[in-house]
Design an enzyme around this catalytic site. Structure first.
Site, PDB file in Angstrom:
ATOM      1  N   GLY A   1      38.483  42.449  47.437  1.00 26.33           N
ATOM      2  CA  GLY A   1      37.658  42.538  46.156  1.00 26.33           C
ATOM      3  C   GLY A   1      36.350  41.745  46.403  1.00 26.33           C
ATOM      4  O   GLY A   1      36.750  40.357  46.990  1.00 26.33           O
TER       5      GLY A   1
ATOM      6  N   GLN B   1      29.848  36.282  44.193  1.00 21.55           N
ATOM      7  CA  GLN B   1      30.302  36.133  45.276  1.00 21.55           C
ATOM      8  C   GLN B   1      28.891  35.790  46.849  1.00 21.55           C
ATOM      9  O   GLN B   1      29.722  35.612  47.524  1.00 21.55           O
ATOM     10  CB  GLN B   1      31.406  36.605  45.536  1.00 21.55           C
ATOM     11  CG  GLN B   1      32.965  36.354  44.935  1.00 21.55           C
ATOM     12  CD  GLN B   1      33.701  36.483  45.412  1.00 21.55           C
ATOM     13  OE1 GLN B   1      34.101  37.726  45.111  1.00 21.55           O
ATOM     14  NE2 GLN B   1      34.498  35.948  46.236  1.00 21.55           N
TER      15      GLN B   1
ATOM     16  N   HIS C   1      40.898  39.589  38.593  1.00 21.81           N
ATOM     17  CA  HIS C   1      40.417  38.374  38.713  1.00 21.81           C
ATOM     18  C   HIS C   1      38.565  38.294  39.739  1.00 21.81           C
ATOM     19  O   HIS C   1      37.617  37.778  39.351  1.00 21.81           O
ATOM     20  CB  HIS C   1      40.948  38.809  40.667  1.00 21.81           C
ATOM     21  CG  HIS C   1      40.520  37.332  41.771  1.00 21.81           C
ATOM     22  ND1 HIS C   1      41.286  36.429  42.225  1.00 21.81           N
ATOM     23  CD2 HIS C   1      39.289  37.150  41.947  1.00 21.81           C
ATOM     24  CE1 HIS C   1      40.877  35.478  42.431  1.00 21.81           C
ATOM     25  NE2 HIS C   1      39.377  36.300  43.383  1.00 21.81           N
ATOM     26  N   GLU C   2      38.133  39.601  39.371  1.00 21.44           N
ATOM     27  CA  GLU C   2      36.959  40.199  39.890  1.00 21.44           C
ATOM     28  C   GLU C   2      35.566  39.759  39.044  1.00 21.44           C
ATOM     29  O   GLU C   2      34.631  39.543  39.023  1.00 21.44           O
ATOM     30  CB  GLU C   2      36.695  41.444  40.829  1.00 21.44           C
ATOM     31  CG  GLU C   2      37.293  41.461  42.060  1.00 21.44           C
ATOM     32  CD  GLU C   2      37.469  40.791  43.067  1.00 21.44           C
ATOM     33  OE1 GLU C   2      35.683  39.474  43.132  1.00 21.44           O
ATOM     34  OE2 GLU C   2      38.058  39.950  44.414  1.00 21.44           O
TER      35      GLU C   2
ATOM     36  N   HIS D   1      34.776  37.160  37.999  1.00 27.41           N
ATOM     37  CA  HIS D   1      33.960  35.637  38.675  1.00 27.41           C
ATOM     38  C   HIS D   1      32.848  36.035  38.015  1.00 27.41           C
ATOM     39  O   HIS D   1      31.935  35.775  37.786  1.00 27.41           O
ATOM     40  CB  HIS D   1      34.206  36.901  40.243  1.00 27.41           C
ATOM     41  CG  HIS D   1      34.246  36.217  41.461  1.00 27.41           C
ATOM     42  ND1 HIS D   1      34.928  34.377  42.094  1.00 27.41           N
ATOM     43  CD2 HIS D   1      35.643  36.596  41.633  1.00 27.41           C
ATOM     44  CE1 HIS D   1      35.181  34.261  42.765  1.00 27.41           C
ATOM     45  NE2 HIS D   1      35.776  35.837  43.034  1.00 27.41           N
TER      46      HIS D   1
HETATM   47 NI    NI Z   1      37.768  35.846  44.521  1.00 26.23          NI
END
Ligand code: NI
Length: 190
Positions: free
Chosen positions: A46, A51, A156-157, A160
């Site tokens: 992912g 990021q 998780h993403e 972010h």
């Molecule tokens: Ni990550």
């Protein structure tokens, strides 16, 4: 397609909130392609826009593909898709824009890593199952029910996009250790 630079913890862009995307246009289809290429090349399951240094609510995910390293000097099978010195098979890329979790069920521990926190993994608590509402690359509203790895990966993403990296769920002591280790890696590679 182009490979993008992946920012590493504790870069500021990882602690900022991403904004909703107002209109899904060709620029985002190009961005999604680039993010997927970057993710497969890493390889990872992912990647969130933060990021790659962009504060917009878009993530890419694929928890289905297989990645096999090639022995040095080995000849890849004909037609094989090569990425970062390995072979990728069984791709199932998902592009998720403006995601919102509309249902959470159960709690389980999930062992996670992150392309922005190289060579580190830790167990954290996640919802076992989720239902997400999002926009696809045509700008259409869709829902997705996910459990297991796909569910953890989306959570998780989405963290972010909220400016949160998974290590921030850990104790202060563990976080200090992670920061020290990453700073050391950075000095070595400089
Ligand atoms: Ni990550």
């Amino acid at each position: 397609m182009a490979k993008l630079k992946i920012y590493t913890f504790p870069d500021l862009v990882l602690s900022q909130k991403a904004s909703p995307i107002a209109k899904v246009d060709a620029a985002y289809r190009k961005l999604a392609d680039d993010m997927l290429e970057t993710m497969y090349d890493a390889p990872g399951v992912g990647l969130a826009a933060n990021q790659v240094g962009l504060l917009e609510r878009i993530i890419v995910v694929d928890t289905d593909y297989d990645y096999e390293e090639l022995e040095e000097g080995a000849t890849p099978p004909e037609g094989a898709e090569l990425l970062g010195g390995g072979i990728v098979t069984g791709k199932n890329p998902r592009v998720i824009i403006n995601p919102e979790i509309i249902l959470r069920e159960g709690k389980v521990m999930s062992r996670e890593g992150c392309l922005s926190v190289p060579e580190y993994s830790a167990e954290i608590e996640r919802a076992e199952k989720i239902k997400v509402q999002y926009l696809d690359l045509d700008g259409l509203t869709r829902t997705l029910s996910a459990e297991g790895l796909l569910s953890f990966c989306i959570q998780h993403e989405m963290d972010h996009l909220q400016g949160k990296v998974f290590v921030e769920y850990l104790s202060q002591l563990k976080q200090t250790r992670v920061r020290a280790r990453l700073a050391k890696q950075l000095r070595k590679s400089a």
